[in-house]
Design an enzyme around this catalytic site. Structure first.
Site, PDB file in Angstrom:
ATOM      1  N   ALA A  72     -29.883  54.623   7.581  1.00 21.98           N
ATOM      2  CA  ALA A  72     -29.875  54.796   9.126  1.00 21.98           C
ATOM      3  C   ALA A  72     -30.343  53.019   9.810  1.00 21.98           C
ATOM      4  CB  ALA A  72     -30.488  55.596   9.888  1.00 21.98           C
ATOM      5  N   GLY A  85     -29.192  57.929   4.429  1.00 18.62           N
ATOM      6  CA  GLY A  85     -27.723  58.258   4.572  1.00 18.62           C
ATOM      7  C   GLY A  85     -26.768  57.697   3.700  1.00 18.62           C
ATOM      8  N   GLU A 101     -36.563  58.986   3.467  1.00 23.83           N
ATOM      9  CA  GLU A 101     -36.986  59.438   4.799  1.00 23.83           C
ATOM     10  C   GLU A 101     -38.657  59.999   4.954  1.00 23.83           C
ATOM     11  OE1 GLU A 101     -32.726  60.054   4.630  1.00 23.83           O
ATOM     12  OE2 GLU A 101     -34.275  60.064   3.269  1.00 23.83           O
ATOM     13  N   GLU A 122     -26.602  59.882   0.634  1.00 22.14           N
ATOM     14  CA  GLU A 122     -26.107  61.178   1.103  1.00 22.14           C
ATOM     15  C   GLU A 122     -24.630  61.238   1.053  1.00 22.14           C
ATOM     16  OE1 GLU A 122     -29.123  63.305   3.888  1.00 22.14           O
ATOM     17  OE2 GLU A 122     -28.777  61.355   4.502  1.00 22.14           O
TER      18      GLU A 122
END
Length: 205
Positions: A65, A114, A137, A117
């Protein structure tokens, strides 16, 4: 359809989707998310496409992010927050990326948060030797809420996955191969050719 942060290039039966914010290591934003979903939907709807390859422009796959806009409610380039970041994970990204069409992640550098992911949601991960993976994170008081915790713990042994998820540690490509979430590691210069070779083998089936 032209995009600002995504390059979508159908080439025969293979669609190449490139995350295209190289100046920010392709860090994820709400606008990029919308464009990504649109491009993925285009590939899913195109009967001529049999396989999708996802990669990143420049030196990275996706750094996760883009937190530069967090002080403005994570709205640096959109009117709404990113679904991946603040709504517990998008129902569209990266789950079921192309409605059943095989997806290859060609990871050319950092794949963090992300970005990792998205790679985990792909069917195959081809990584360059300089690629690095992490779910960082926890270092900022968050959790990998877009499927990363679930997918990583299903794709490699649980204790190995917990070691990554609880520490946010960076894992080099070769370690990712040995852990089992990377399919193959190749020199940087051979990455896209190798991804295309895998796509061709898939299409033969």
């Amino acid at each position: 359809m032209p995009y600002e942060h995504i390059l979508y290039e159908p080439k025969g039966a293979v669609a190449l989707l490139t995350l295209n914010r190289p100046e920010r290591l392709n860090a994820w934003t709400p606008r990029m998310e919308d464009e990504f979903i649109d491009a993925i939907n285009a590939a899913a709807a195109d009967a001529s496409i049999g396989c999708v390859v996802i990669t990143g422009a420049g030196r990275g796959f996706c750094a996760g992010a883009d937190i530069s806009g967090w002080d403005r409610g994570i709205k640096s380039d959109a009117k709404r927050p990113s679904k991946m970041l603040v709504e517990g994970g998008s129902p569209e990204v990266p789950i079921a990326l192309t409605g059943g069409k095989p997806v290859i992640a060609a990871v050319n550098g950092v794949a963090m948060g992300g970005g990792f992911e998205i790679a985990l949601a792909c069917d195959i991960i081809i990584a360059s030797e300089n690629a690095r993976f992490a779910l960082p994170e926890p270092r900022v008081g968050l959790a990998a809420g877009a499927g990363g915790m679930q997918r990583l713990s299903r794709q490699i042994p649980l204790k190995k996955a917990m070691g990554m998820m609880l520490t946010g540690r960076h894992v080099p490509a070769q370690d990712g191969y040995e852990l089992g979430f990377v399919t193959k590691v190749v020199p940087q210069a051979e990455l896209m050719a190798e991804a295309k070779r895998w796509a061709a083998q898939i299409l033969e089936c």
